[in-house]
Write an enzyme that holds these catalytic residues in place. Structure first.
Site, mmCIF file in Angstrom:
data_model
loop_
_atom_site.group_PDB
_atom_site.id
_atom_site.type_symbol
_atom_site.label_atom_id
_atom_site.label_comp_id
_atom_site.label_asym_id
_atom_site.label_seq_id
_atom_site.Cartn_x
_atom_site.Cartn_y
_atom_site.Cartn_z
ATOM 1 N N GLU A 497 37.002 38.907 26.163
ATOM 2 C CA GLU A 497 36.554 38.450 24.804
ATOM 3 C C GLU A 497 35.328 38.491 24.498
ATOM 4 O O GLU A 497 34.718 38.778 23.436
ATOM 5 C CB GLU A 497 37.295 37.016 24.802
ATOM 6 C CG GLU A 497 38.761 36.859 24.666
ATOM 7 C CD GLU A 497 39.377 35.593 24.848
ATOM 8 O OE1 GLU A 497 38.970 35.012 25.613
ATOM 9 O OE2 GLU A 497 40.077 34.869 23.523
ATOM 10 N N GLU A 517 45.942 35.495 30.562
ATOM 11 C CA GLU A 517 46.224 33.971 30.367
ATOM 12 C C GLU A 517 47.812 33.640 30.242
ATOM 13 O O GLU A 517 48.102 32.713 30.746
ATOM 14 C CB GLU A 517 45.581 33.823 29.126
ATOM 15 C CG GLU A 517 43.907 33.323 29.242
ATOM 16 C CD GLU A 517 43.233 34.660 29.147
ATOM 17 O OE1 GLU A 517 43.849 35.803 29.059
ATOM 18 O OE2 GLU A 517 42.068 34.788 28.835
HETATM 19 N N1 COA Z 1 37.721 31.390 37.329
HETATM 20 C C1 COA Z 1 37.311 30.855 38.406
HETATM 21 N N2 COA Z 1 37.131 31.303 39.658
HETATM 22 C C2 COA Z 1 37.798 32.780 39.738
HETATM 23 C C3 COA Z 1 38.191 33.401 38.612
HETATM 24 C C4 COA Z 1 38.122 32.770 37.303
HETATM 25 N N3 COA Z 1 38.453 33.174 36.116
HETATM 26 N N4 COA Z 1 38.764 34.638 38.829
HETATM 27 C C5 COA Z 1 38.534 34.793 40.147
HETATM 28 N N5 COA Z 1 38.033 33.523 40.781
HETATM 29 C C6 COA Z 1 37.569 33.282 42.180
HETATM 30 C C7 COA Z 1 38.881 33.289 43.184
HETATM 31 O O1 COA Z 1 39.414 31.777 42.991
HETATM 32 C C8 COA Z 1 38.315 33.505 44.247
HETATM 33 O O2 COA Z 1 37.623 32.199 44.936
HETATM 34 P P1 COA Z 1 37.695 31.833 46.517
HETATM 35 O O3 COA Z 1 37.281 32.988 47.240
HETATM 36 O O4 COA Z 1 36.816 30.605 46.469
HETATM 37 O O5 COA Z 1 39.088 31.444 46.411
HETATM 38 C C9 COA Z 1 37.267 34.424 44.209
HETATM 39 O O6 COA Z 1 36.906 34.346 42.651
HETATM 40 C C10 COA Z 1 37.678 35.966 44.397
HETATM 41 O O7 COA Z 1 38.886 36.246 43.593
HETATM 42 P P2 COA Z 1 40.312 36.578 44.583
HETATM 43 O O8 COA Z 1 41.540 36.096 43.857
HETATM 44 O O9 COA Z 1 40.263 36.269 46.020
HETATM 45 O O10 COA Z 1 40.078 38.157 44.400
HETATM 46 P P3 COA Z 1 41.255 39.215 44.266
HETATM 47 O O11 COA Z 1 40.622 40.567 44.337
HETATM 48 O O12 COA Z 1 42.602 38.852 45.344
HETATM 49 O O13 COA Z 1 41.816 38.981 42.887
HETATM 50 C C11 COA Z 1 41.938 38.457 40.523
HETATM 51 C C12 COA Z 1 41.253 39.273 41.658
HETATM 52 C C13 COA Z 1 40.858 38.767 39.331
HETATM 53 C C14 COA Z 1 43.206 39.466 40.325
HETATM 54 C C15 COA Z 1 42.252 37.237 40.815
HETATM 55 O O14 COA Z 1 41.123 36.473 41.261
HETATM 56 C C16 COA Z 1 42.696 36.509 39.337
HETATM 57 O O15 COA Z 1 43.966 36.643 38.970
HETATM 58 N N6 COA Z 1 41.569 35.622 38.730
HETATM 59 C C17 COA Z 1 41.909 35.013 37.532
HETATM 60 C C18 COA Z 1 41.806 36.008 36.451
HETATM 61 C C19 COA Z 1 42.250 35.242 34.926
HETATM 62 O O16 COA Z 1 43.184 34.752 34.839
HETATM 63 N N7 COA Z 1 41.188 35.233 33.988
HETATM 64 C C20 COA Z 1 41.393 34.454 32.853
HETATM 65 C C21 COA Z 1 41.097 33.125 33.226
HETATM 66 S S1 COA Z 1 41.396 32.406 31.545
#
Ligand code: COA
Length: 675
Positions: A497, A517
Site C-alpha cells: 500500500e 490480510e
Molecule cells: N508484522 C510484524 N512482524 C512481522 C511481520 C509483520 N507484518 N512480518 C514478519 N514479521 C516478523 C515475524 O514475526 C518474524 O519474527 P520472529 O523472528 O520474532 O518470529 C520475522 O519477522 C521473520 O519472519 P518469518 O515469518 O520468520 O519469515 P519467513 O520468511 O518464514 O516468512 C512471511 C515471511 C512474510 C511470509 C511471514 O513473516 C508473514 O506471513 N508475515 C506477515 C505478512 C503479512 O500478513 N503482512 C500484512 C500485515 S497486515
C-alpha cells in the site's frame, strides 16, 4: 567514527568496491564460534569454498560433524531443502595446515581471546595469503590497533565481531579503525548485508559497542550479588531483557569472558571497570529461566532496577559521547544481538529525562568513575531510528530498517519516513526520494501485526488507526517531489500500500507483492481497496484476486500490467533505475485520479486462499462491498475513508481475532468456526 559513504551498506555499488564476492574463505579456530561463522557463510554463499583451520584434528572433526548436524536438523524441520543442505556442506573442508590459506580471499580468525596468540596467527596468515586477501578477527574485545600492529599491510585487516549463534544471529560489528582501507569496510559491510547479516560499524574502543553494554550489564549484576540472589536479579532484569544476565552467562559459559573483557576495560579506562571477584569463584549461577521469576521485595527490586538501568544509561551516553557507534545501531544491536526487549535509547525516552537523570546521578555516586551524561538528554536521541537516509545524485534514499520484522511498518517508522520527506521537500538541492527496504529479502512485510490485538473489537479505534497510518500516504498524494518505491524483495500488505502511493515503482525481478490480510481474517485498510482500481484500472481482476485470495503478484507480471514501471536484475541496477525515475518525474509528479471507476464484477468463488486454505466468508464479503463502494466514490478522499471504515468493521469480527492470534501463535488460523 564511521567512514562509510552510505548508511545502507548495499548502496556501495559492487563495481565500485574493487573486490567481488569471496570465493575461498578460511575460518581459523574450530572452537565454538568459528564453525558457526563457517555455517553462516556456507548457507548464504553455497558456491563458496570454505576451509576450517585448527591445530587440533579432533576439534576440526567435531566442528564438521556439528555443521552436518545443523544441516540435517534444518532439513528435518523443513527450513532447508535437501539440495540446499548438500550445497551448504559441499566444498567445506577442515585442515591443520596453514598452507591451505594460499588462495584464500578472506581469512577470519576466531581463535582464543589471547593477543599474543592472535598476533602469531596473523603473522602466519600474512606470510601465506596474497596481498589482496582480507584478514579479519572475530575478537569481542581486543582493539584492532593492537591485534594488527605487526601486520605488513594492515589496511586489509579489521575486526568483524559476530554474536552467538553466529549462523542465526544477524548482528556483526565491523570495526572502523584508522589504518583500515575505507574500501575494505564498505566491502565487508556490503558483503554482510547481502548475506542476511546486520553490519553495525563501531570505532576501535576496547570491547567495541555491544560488548561494552553486555559485559558491564553482567558485571553490574554480579556486583549486586552482595544484596540479592542471581535469581532475584534475573527476575528484575526481565523488565529489560528476554533472558537475565546470569541465565545468559550460564548458557554462554561467559564468566571467563567477563573477567577478560572487564580486565581489559579496567586497564584501558580505569579501575571502575574491574570484574567482580565472584566471577573467579563461581562456575554456574543458580537462577531462573526466562519467563520464570522469584519474589523480590519492593525496596530491593527498586535498587536492582536502578543499578541495572544505571549501568545501561552510563554505557549508552559513553558510547554516544565517544562516537563508538550510533544511537540507532545501539538500540537495534541491543535488541537483535543481546536480547533486549527495547533499545537503551528507547528505554531512556520512555523513562523520561528526570527519571534518567535521577538514576544516572545515583549510579555514578555508587560507582565512582563510571561515565555520566556530557550533554542534554535530548541530544542523545537519534533523529531516525528505523530508517536510514542516504543521498545519491540529489535524491534522498530512505531505507526501511527493521530487519527483525522484515521491515514491517509501525507508527514510529511511518512518522520517520514522513519527517524525512517533509524536511527535504522544500530543499532545492533535493530532487526527490526513493524508498527501499533493508537487506535482500523484503521491501516491507506490511503493517506490524503486533499492534493489531489492541485494536480488535473497537471499530472506531481501528478506523482511526488506519487513518493515522495513512498520514504518510496522504502526504505522498500531494507531495510536490517525486517519491519512487524500489522493491528489493517482498512488498506485503501495508508495504504494498505504501509502494502503490509512491509516484513510480521499480522492482527487482525476484520481488513480489501480496495483500495477505484476508488470510489473517482482516483487510488492507490504508488504500488497497481503492487506489489500485483508480491507478491501474486494467488490472482490476488481478487486484480482486489479490484481495480475495491473497494471491501473489510477481514483479514481472506487475511490470506487464504497468504497475511496476521498470525491472532490474540486481540491487545495484534497481537503485540506478529508481534514482533515474525520480529525476525523470521531477516537476511532473503524477496524481491518482479522483473520478469514480468501474472495476470488474467479483466472480462467485469460494472463500479460499491462493494455496487452498479456507478463508472467512464474512471478511471476503466486507472486502467486496468496500471495493465496490470505494470505486463508486466521487473523490479519492471518500474512497480512502471507505477503506478506513472497512478496517474498523473487520477489526470487530471473530475472524480477525482468530487470524491475528494464529499469526502471533505461529499456527494456521481456523476460520471454520468464525464464519
Ligand atoms: N508484522 C510484524 N512482524 C512481522 C511481520 C509483520 N507484518 N512480518 C514478519 N514479521 C516478523 C515475524 O514475526 C518474524 O519474527 P520472529 O523472528 O520474532 O518470529 C520475522 O519477522 C521473520 O519472519 P518469518 O515469518 O520468520 O519469515 P519467513 O520468511 O518464514 O516468512 C512471511 C515471511 C512474510 C511470509 C511471514 O513473516 C508473514 O506471513 N508475515 C506477515 C505478512 C503479512 O500478513 N503482512 C500484512 C500485515 S497486515
Amino acid at each position: 567514527m564511521n567512514r562509510s559513504p552510505f548508511a545502507n551498506p548495499l548502496l556501495a555499488k559492487a563495481a565500485s568496491l574493487a573486490r567481488g564476492a569471496p570465493r575461498h574463505v578460511a575460518v581459523i579456530g574450530a572452537g565454538s564460534i568459528g564453525p558457526d561463522i563457517a555455517y553462516y557463510l556456507k548457507s548464504a554463499l553455497p558456491g563458496l569454498k570454505l576451509t576450517l583451520i585448527d591445530i587440533q584434528q579432533p576439534a576440526i572433526d567435531a566442528a564438521l560433524a556439528r555443521l552436518r548436524g545443523y544441516a540435517d536438523k534444518a532439513v528435518a524441520r523443513g527450513k532447508l531443502d535437501p539440495a540446499a543442505a548438500a550445497a551448504a556442506l559441499d566444498q567445506l573442508e577442515g585442515s591443520t595446515d596453514y598452507n591451505r590459506l594460499a588462495d584464500c580471499d578472506w581469512v577470519i580468525e576466531a581463535a582464543t581471546e589471547d593477543l599474543a596468540l592472535k598476533r602469531r596467527i596473523f603473522a602466519e596468515v600474512e606470510a601465506r595469503v596474497g596481498r589482496d586477501a582480507v584478514i579479519t578477527s572475530n575478537t569481542s574485545s581486543l582493539p584492532a590497533a593492537r591485534i594488527f600492529a605487526g601486520l605488513q599491510c594492515p589496511d586489509r585487516a579489521t575486526v568483524t565481531h559476530f554474536f552467538a549463534p553466529a549462523w542465526r544471529n544477524p548482528a556483526v560489528e565491523v570495526i572502523d579503525w584508522p589504518r583500515a582501507d575505507p574500501a575494505l569496510l564498505a566491502w565487508l559491510r556490503r558483503c554482510f548485508a547481502a548475506t542476511g547479516k546486520l553490519p553495525l560499524t563501531t570505532s576501535d574502543a576496547a570491547c567495541f559497542m555491544l560488548d561494552r553494554v553486555f559485559d558491564n550489564w553482567c558485571n553490574e549484576a554480579a556486583l549486586l550479588l552482595s544484596d540479592a540472589s542471581a535469581a532475584q536479579i534475573d527476575s528484575v532484569a526481565a523488565e529489560f531483557v528476554h533472558a537475565g544476565p546470569f541465565f545468559v552467562l550460564n548458557l554462554a559459559q561467559g564468566n571467563p569472558i567477563i573477567i577478560e573483557t572487564n580486565t581489559l576495560q579496567a586497564e584501558e579506562e580505569g579501575a571502575h571497570y574491574r570484574p567482580a571477584s565472584i566471577f573467579r569463584s563461581v562456575a554456574r549461577w543458580d537462577t531462573v529461566a526466562p519467563g520464570k521469576a522469584v519474589a523480590v521485595g519492593d525496596a530491593l527490586r527498586a535498587r536492582i532496577h536502578d543499578r541495572l538501568l544505571g549501568v545501561l544509561l552510563s554505557q549508552t551516553v559513553d558510547i554516544l559521547d565517544r562516537g563508538i557507534g550510533t544511537g540507532a545501531d545501539l538500540d537495534l544491536g541491543c535488541r537483535v544481538a543481546l536480547g533486549f526487549k527495547r533499545g537503551p535509547l528507547e528505554i531512556m525516552r520512555e523513562a523520561g529525562d528526570a527519571e534518567c537523570q535521577r538514576i544516572l546521578r545515583q549510579f555514578v555516586h555508587d560507582r565512582p568513575g563510571m561515565p555520566t551524561a556530557m550533554r542534554a538528554w535530548v541530544g542523545y536521541q537519534p533523529l531516525e531510528r528505523h530508517v536510514l537516509v542516504d543521498q545519491i545524485d540529489g535524491v534522498k534514499v530512505i531505507t526501511l530498517r527493521r530487519p527483525e520484522a522484515l521491515n514491517a511498518l509501525h507508527d514510529q517508522m511511518t512518522d520517520e519516513i514522513l519527517a524525512v520527506i517533509r524536511r527535504h521537500e522544500d530543499d532545492p538541492t533535493v530532487t526527490g526520494f526513493v524508498i527501499v527496504g533493508y537487506g535482500t529479502k523484503a521491501f516491507c512485510a506490511g503493517a506490524d501485526i503486533g499492534r493489531f490485538p489492541s485494536l480488535l473489537g473497537d471499530a472506531e479505534a481501528a478506523a482511526q488507526y488506519a487513518r493515522d497510518c495513512s498520514r504518510l500516504l496522504v502526504h505522498l498524494d500531494r507531495c510536490s517531489k517525486p517519491v519512487v518505491a524500489a522493491l528489493n524483495g517482498m512488498a506485503l500488505g501495508g508495504g504494498f500500500e505504501l509502494a502503490m502511493r509512491c509516484h513510480a515503482l521499480v522492482a527487482q525481478r525476484s520481488a513480489w507483492m501480496q495483500l495477505p490480510e484476508v488470510t489473517l481474517g482482516i483487510l488492507p485498510g490504508i488504500g488497497a481497496l481503492a487506489v489500485p482500481y483508480r491507478r491501474w484500472p486494467a488490472a482490476g481482476a488481478v487486484f480482486h484476486r489479490m484481495l480475495r485470495h491473497g494471491e501473489r503478484l510477481q514483479a514481472e507480471q506487475a511490470h506487464e500490467l504497468g504497475i511496476v514501471d521498470a525491472l532490474a536484475d540486481d540491487f545495484d541496477s534497481l537503485m540506478t533505475l529508481a534514482v533515474a525515475q525520480v529525476q525523470a518525474l521531477a516537476g511532473r509528479v503524477p496524481r491518482i485520479g479522483d473520478a469514480s471507476v468501474a472495476p470488474p464484477a467479483f466472480a462467485a468463488e469460494a472463500p479460499c486462499s491462493a494455496d487452498g486454505r479456507a478463508l472467512s466468508a464474512g471478511v471476503v464479503a466486507l472486502i467486496e462491498s468496500a471495493v465496490r463502494d470505494a470505486a463508486a466514490a466521487p473523490h479519492l478522499h471518500g474512497a480512502l475513508e471507505i477503506g478506513y471504515r472497512a478496517f474498523g468493521a473487520v477489526a470487530c469480527t471473530a475472524a480477525a481475532r482468530e487470524g491475528i492470534a494464529a499469526f502471533l501463535d505461529r499456527r494456521t488460523p481456523d476460520f471454520g468456526a468464525t464464519g
